[in-house]
Design an enzyme around this catalytic site. Sequence first.
Site, PDB file in Angstrom:
ATOM      1  N   ARG A 117      10.915  -6.947   5.411  1.00 28.53           N
ATOM      2  CA  ARG A 117      10.350  -6.287   6.592  1.00 28.53           C
ATOM      3  C   ARG A 117      11.108  -6.732   7.816  1.00 28.53           C
ATOM      4  O   ARG A 117      11.168  -7.923   8.107  1.00 28.53           O
ATOM      5  CB  ARG A 117       8.893  -6.733   6.773  1.00 28.53           C
ATOM      6  CG  ARG A 117       7.925  -5.893   6.061  1.00 28.53           C
ATOM      7  CD  ARG A 117       6.580  -5.887   6.694  1.00 28.53           C
ATOM      8  NE  ARG A 117       5.966  -7.181   6.937  1.00 28.53           N
ATOM      9  CZ  ARG A 117       4.757  -7.304   7.434  1.00 28.53           C
ATOM     10  NH1 ARG A 117       4.059  -6.248   7.754  1.00 28.53           N
ATOM     11  NH2 ARG A 117       4.228  -8.481   7.629  1.00 28.53           N
ATOM     12  N   THR A 125      10.576  -4.239  13.878  1.00 30.68           N
ATOM     13  CA  THR A 125      10.093  -2.857  13.692  1.00 30.68           C
ATOM     14  C   THR A 125       9.046  -2.745  12.597  1.00 30.68           C
ATOM     15  O   THR A 125       8.376  -1.717  12.484  1.00 30.68           O
ATOM     16  CB  THR A 125      11.262  -1.938  13.296  1.00 30.68           C
ATOM     17  OG1 THR A 125      11.752  -2.390  12.025  1.00 30.68           O
ATOM     18  CG2 THR A 125      12.389  -1.992  14.319  1.00 30.68           C
ATOM     19  N   ASP A 175       5.388 -16.611   1.056  1.00 25.64           N
ATOM     20  CA  ASP A 175       5.410 -18.038   1.406  1.00 25.64           C
ATOM     21  C   ASP A 175       4.406 -18.823   0.573  1.00 25.64           C
ATOM     22  O   ASP A 175       4.680 -19.958   0.154  1.00 25.64           O
ATOM     23  CB  ASP A 175       5.089 -18.225   2.894  1.00 25.64           C
ATOM     24  CG  ASP A 175       6.298 -17.945   3.777  1.00 25.64           C
ATOM     25  OD1 ASP A 175       7.430 -17.928   3.255  1.00 25.64           O
ATOM     26  OD2 ASP A 175       6.105 -17.729   4.989  1.00 25.64           O
ATOM     27  N   ASP A 190       0.886 -15.088   4.428  1.00 29.01           N
ATOM     28  CA  ASP A 190       2.129 -14.523   3.903  1.00 29.01           C
ATOM     29  C   ASP A 190       2.185 -14.795   2.396  1.00 29.01           C
ATOM     30  O   ASP A 190       2.337 -15.948   1.970  1.00 29.01           O
ATOM     31  CB  ASP A 190       3.331 -15.159   4.610  1.00 29.01           C
ATOM     32  CG  ASP A 190       4.626 -14.463   4.212  1.00 29.01           C
ATOM     33  OD1 ASP A 190       5.261 -13.864   5.093  1.00 29.01           O
ATOM     34  OD2 ASP A 190       4.985 -14.497   3.017  1.00 29.01           O
TER      35      ASP A 190
END
Length: 209
Positions: free
Chosen positions: A104, A108, A203, A200
């Site tokens: 990602r 944006t 992660d 996340d």
Amino acid sequence: MGKVHVVDHPLIQHKLTLMRAVSTPTQSFRQLLNEIGMMLCYEVTRDLPTELVEVETPLGLTMQPHLSGKKLVFAPILRAGVGFLDGMLELVPAARVAHIGLYRDPATLQAVEYYFKAPSDVAERLVIVMDPMLATGHSAIAAIRRLKERGVREIRFVCLLAAPEGLVSFHAALPEVPVWTAAIDDHLNDHGYIVPGLGDAGDRIYGTR
Ligand code: URA
């Protein structure tokens, strides 16, 4: 509008609650994701066609169901999607695997492809695309569009958590692709994270924070 299957089995919900907790360590998080992956795989394959085949048991001949129809490809979106893969392969060891590398862009939030490797006969197979988090939906949409460019006609998407905003975008872009998820959370925050979510996923699977 596409179909969403929320798999609210108590075992999945319990394991998902453990995964959400910030105190859950990497090793447990990874194991729980694999366990949920196995259970979601069970649901996403629930309607696979079977045909009767003859089998000889120690007591005689009988006609019994056997999987027919298209063979499977599991397509994890790198890198968090790989967290689902072992659990799914436990259940369907003969499945092939297509890796789709997307990240990602933090500015944006758009998906940028950096890797794509699929079996040569992927177009003839049923492809189950997996990514734990359906957040904006950009990665899932980009991955599935890439598979469609390769001629794949039958695609299903599996995630752990979906954001309502991501589901709207996903269905608008790909109304024919059904989704399986363990939960639909409240909303996306300004950074594209699912709230309450679990943080996340990449992660937390790989301990990279
Ligand atoms: N990706 C993640 O890993 N977590 C989110 O909440 C959203 C996208």
